[in-house]
Design a protein around this motif. Structure first.
Motif: not given
Length: 277
Positions: A190, A193-194, A196, A206-207, A232
């Motif tokens: 996460s 992801e954050s 990114s 979205k990732f 991921y």
């Protein structure tokens, strides 16, 4: 989890116990020495000869400490005082440097497979950066890994959410009483992801889209992009990390969670440097 740990005031090296042994770990290791080594030795004694425990203590005295055998505490000629010898070892143990304690642990582990196994359980419970493998103490958490995590955790006003996820990942991993490796992995990915989404300037995206946007900005290498897409995907498929558990899921281990924390920290540091954050 202690307050200092939750707010990130304890160094990662201390949390993961690299080049250190805290009181909890020291107590647990000493208990294992007593229970898995000394207390399991036979108490039978031939007439005027040492018991198995006495002979073992004499072995420690001369082979580990390198002391003259006539200086070991004795009840009488040729009979070792087990109580006083163990007390001597105990005093030394609780004053010894962390690396001296691991020297002693390794010495005992080479003589007892059962001790090595129970000792590894103690090391994992106390989040030590070392394990006993084939009778040798091996470092499983390197200085470089610690540095990657510490660098990723450096306070940054632009990346507060990233730091929040990383600290949560570390806390779940390092919780001695109730480690949660599944949620540690979830928080690690996460955090990636954050950052990114932050760099990709699409907080609700979205990732995969974020990585594509990052690629346009900082020329993210194709293999690196695929690798993190795969990681991921792993968090979606394995162990119910990001979705509900199924009967076939495998429970994540300490090694799984630590790998994800270190790997995600390294990728975050890479993105911070490339995007000048």
């Amino acid at each position: 989890m202690r307050f200092s740990q939750r707010i990130g005031k304890r160094p990662v090296k201390t949390v993961l116990q690299v080049e250190s042994i805290d009181d909890d770990l020291k107590n647990r290791l000493w208990n294992e020495i007593l229970q898995s080594v000394f207390n399991r030795l036979s108490e039978t004694r031939d007439f005027k000869k040492n018991s198995a425990k006495g002979k073992f203590l004499l072995l420690i005295w001369k082979e580990f400490f390198g002391f003259a055998i006539d200086k070991i505490p004795q009840l009488s000629t040729d009979i070792v005082s087990e109580h006083h010898t163990i007390q001597f070892i105990r005093v030394w143990f609780f004053k010894a440097e962390w690396f001296e304690i691991y020297d002693f642990i390794e010495f005992l582990a080479e003589l007892s497979h059962d001790f090595a196994q129970s000792c590894n359980e103690a090391l994992e419970k106390e989040v030590a950066g070392y394990r006993i493998i084939n009778g040798k103490v091996v470092q499983i958490t390197s200085e470089e890994e610690v540095q990657e995590i510490e660098e990723a955790l450096v306070d940054n006003d632009q990346l507060k959410s990233v730091n929040t996820h990383l600290r949560a990942a570390l806390d779940f991993l390092a919780d001695k009483k109730n480690p949660d490796y599944r949620n540690s992995i979830k928080e690690s990915i996460s955090a990636v992801e954050s950052i990114s989404l932050k760099i990709g300037e699409n907080p609700n995206g979205k990732f995969a889209d974020a990585l594509t946007a990052i690629d346009k900005k900082i020329q993210l290498h194709g293999s690196l992009k695929k690798a993190f897409m795969a990681l991921y995907g792993y968090t979606s498929d394995a162990g119910g990390i990001r979705h509900a558990l199924s009967d076939e899921d495998v429970t994540p281990t300490f090694e799984d969670a630590k790998f994800m924390l270190v790997t995600c920290s390294a990728f975050i540091n890479y993105l911070k440097a490339k995007a000048s954050l």
